[in-house]
Design a protein around this motif. Sequence first.
Motif, short mmCIF file in Angstrom:
data_model
loop_
_atom_site.label_atom_id
_atom_site.label_comp_id
_atom_site.label_asym_id
_atom_site.label_seq_id
_atom_site.Cartn_x
_atom_site.Cartn_y
_atom_site.Cartn_z
N ALA A 166 0.82 -1.21 0.00
CA ALA A 166 0.00 0.00 0.00
C ALA A 166 0.85 1.26 0.00
CB ALA A 166 -0.93 0.00 1.21
N ASP A 167 2.05 1.20 0.59
CA ASP A 167 2.93 2.37 0.61
C ASP A 167 3.37 2.78 -0.78
OD1 ASP A 167 2.74 2.37 3.31
OD2 ASP A 167 4.73 1.55 3.70
N ALA A 168 3.40 1.83 -1.71
CA ALA A 168 3.90 2.10 -3.05
C ALA A 168 2.84 2.68 -3.98
CB ALA A 168 4.47 0.82 -3.66
N GLU A 169 1.58 2.58 -3.58
CA GLU A 169 0.51 3.05 -4.44
C GLU A 169 0.57 4.56 -4.62
OE1 GLU A 169 -3.20 1.72 -2.90
OE2 GLU A 169 -2.71 -0.41 -3.07
N GLY A 170 0.46 4.99 -5.87
CA GLY A 170 0.45 6.42 -6.17
C GLY A 170 1.82 7.01 -6.40
N LEU A 171 2.89 6.27 -6.12
CA LEU A 171 4.22 6.80 -6.37
C LEU A 171 4.59 6.62 -7.84
CD1 LEU A 171 6.10 5.49 -3.21
CD2 LEU A 171 5.38 7.84 -3.69
N PRO A 172 5.25 7.60 -8.46
CA PRO A 172 5.59 7.50 -9.89
C PRO A 172 6.69 6.48 -10.15
CG PRO A 172 6.59 9.45 -8.92
CD PRO A 172 5.69 8.87 -7.86
N ASP A 173 6.73 6.01 -11.39
CA ASP A 173 7.76 5.04 -11.78
C ASP A 173 9.16 5.62 -11.59
OD1 ASP A 173 5.78 3.28 -12.43
OD2 ASP A 173 5.82 3.70 -14.58
N SER A 174 9.29 6.94 -11.74
CA SER A 174 10.60 7.57 -11.60
C SER A 174 11.18 7.37 -10.19
CB SER A 174 10.51 9.06 -11.93
OG SER A 174 9.58 9.70 -11.06
N PHE A 175 10.29 7.30 -9.20
CA PHE A 175 10.74 7.09 -7.82
C PHE A 175 11.43 5.74 -7.67
CE2 PHE A 175 10.16 5.53 -3.53
CZ PHE A 175 10.50 6.61 -2.74
N PHE A 176 10.82 4.71 -8.24
CA PHE A 176 11.38 3.36 -8.13
C PHE A 176 12.58 3.17 -9.04
CE2 PHE A 176 7.02 3.05 -6.69
CZ PHE A 176 7.18 2.38 -5.50
N LYS A 177 12.63 3.93 -10.14
CA LYS A 177 13.80 3.87 -11.01
C LYS A 177 15.04 4.38 -10.28
CE LYS A 177 15.60 5.12 -15.57
NZ LYS A 177 16.94 5.40 -15.01
N LYS A 178 14.87 5.44 -9.48
CA LYS A 178 16.00 5.96 -8.72
C LYS A 178 16.49 4.93 -7.70
CE LYS A 178 14.78 10.87 -9.07
NZ LYS A 178 14.36 12.08 -8.32
N LEU A 179 15.54 4.24 -7.07
CA LEU A 179 15.93 3.20 -6.12
C LEU A 179 16.65 2.06 -6.83
CD1 LEU A 179 12.75 2.95 -3.84
CD2 LEU A 179 14.97 3.93 -3.25
N ALA A 180 16.14 1.65 -7.98
CA ALA A 180 16.77 0.56 -8.74
C ALA A 180 18.17 0.96 -9.20
CB ALA A 180 15.90 0.19 -9.94
N ASP A 181 18.35 2.22 -9.59
CA ASP A 181 19.67 2.69 -10.01
C ASP A 181 20.65 2.67 -8.84
OD1 ASP A 181 18.74 3.07 -12.57
OD2 ASP A 181 18.41 5.24 -12.34
N ARG A 182 20.16 3.06 -7.67
CA ARG A 182 21.02 3.01 -6.49
C ARG A 182 21.40 1.58 -6.13
NH1 ARG A 182 18.93 6.34 -1.47
NH2 ARG A 182 21.00 5.67 -0.73
N ALA A 183 20.44 0.68 -6.26
CA ALA A 183 20.71 -0.73 -5.95
C ALA A 183 21.70 -1.32 -6.94
CB ALA A 183 19.41 -1.52 -5.97
N LYS A 184 21.63 -0.88 -8.19
CA LYS A 184 22.57 -1.38 -9.21
C LYS A 184 23.98 -0.90 -8.91
CE LYS A 184 23.25 -1.61 -14.21
NZ LYS A 184 22.71 -1.20 -15.53
N ALA A 185 24.09 0.35 -8.45
CA ALA A 185 25.40 0.92 -8.14
C ALA A 185 25.97 0.34 -6.85
CB ALA A 185 25.31 2.44 -8.04
N ASP A 186 25.08 0.09 -5.88
CA ASP A 186 25.50 -0.47 -4.59
C ASP A 186 24.45 -1.46 -4.13
OD1 ASP A 186 26.37 -1.09 -2.07
OD2 ASP A 186 26.05 0.91 -1.21
N PRO A 187 24.68 -2.75 -4.34
CA PRO A 187 23.68 -3.77 -4.00
C PRO A 187 23.28 -3.78 -2.52
CG PRO A 187 25.39 -4.70 -5.40
CD PRO A 187 25.87 -3.36 -4.97
N ARG A 188 24.03 -3.11 -1.66
CA ARG A 188 23.74 -3.15 -0.23
C ARG A 188 23.33 -1.79 0.32
NH1 ARG A 188 26.46 -8.05 2.84
NH2 ARG A 188 24.35 -7.85 3.68
N PHE A 189 22.95 -0.84 -0.55
CA PHE A 189 22.63 0.49 -0.05
C PHE A 189 21.41 0.46 0.85
CE2 PHE A 189 19.14 0.98 -3.05
CZ PHE A 189 18.32 1.92 -2.43
N GLY A 190 20.50 -0.49 0.63
CA GLY A 190 19.29 -0.58 1.44
C GLY A 190 19.35 -1.64 2.51
N ASP A 191 20.53 -2.18 2.77
CA ASP A 191 20.67 -3.18 3.83
C ASP A 191 20.67 -2.51 5.21
OD1 ASP A 191 20.92 -4.89 1.71
OD2 ASP A 191 22.59 -6.01 2.56
N PRO A 192 20.30 -3.23 6.25
CA PRO A 192 20.16 -2.63 7.58
C PRO A 192 21.51 -2.24 8.20
CG PRO A 192 19.90 -5.01 7.71
CD PRO A 192 19.97 -4.68 6.25
#
Length: 218
Positions: free
Chosen positions: A61-87
């Motif tokens: 539900a948190d993802a509803e209404g967010l633009p694709d560009s928001f998730f593209k930025k997250l995916a780009d960050r994950a590609k550059a650093d696979p652990r950027f979102g790790d705890p």
Amino acid sequence: PALLLFIAILISVRSANGQSQVLVRRELVWFAPGDEILTPKFSPDGNFIVLVTRAYWPDGADAEGLPDSFFKKLADRAKADPRFGDPVIKVIALNGSVVCEAQYGWNPSLSRDDKRILFSEQVNPITGFRGLASPMSGNAIRMYDCGTKQMTKIADPRTGYLDRPFFSPDGGSIVYTQNEAVNGAFGGSVGIARFDFQQNREVTLVDKKTVAAVPCPP
């Protein structure tokens, strides 16, 4: 942005009508812009807070209404650093300063001297994944010394993953849960173990057992 707020409640017995009043005073407001703040816990002496921060990746539900560009930025960050979102584990002083940091792990606890962090190490990258049993598989118990910056291996799982460690009151041992998938893809505790520092060995306190189906009512 995420917000962590700690308050102190002061009780005063003096009031105009003779009844007691409760006064609330803010002790700490700590921000982590763009991050989730998870499992905050006071140190045994109450002088520090140990917690986990993780890059916020909207889901469900948190993802509803967010633009694709928001998730593209997250995916780009994950590609550059696979652990950027790790705890990431952080120890916060009551003035808001970060005094120690350890990567990567969950459910930390502090020793009585505030110098060592006990936690469940996130062994595999989990950026972008839900916290289910599969990406948690292999997680082990580790201890990080904030002074020496050294990591100590405490216990590795035979199957599943280990979680929620804490020190015994005398500091002579560590207790933690043994976890596996228990509800579809969701993980949960199936046993409890203790690591004894003096004997340098693991002792099973509650073992996983397979039993026949129990009729209802029994």
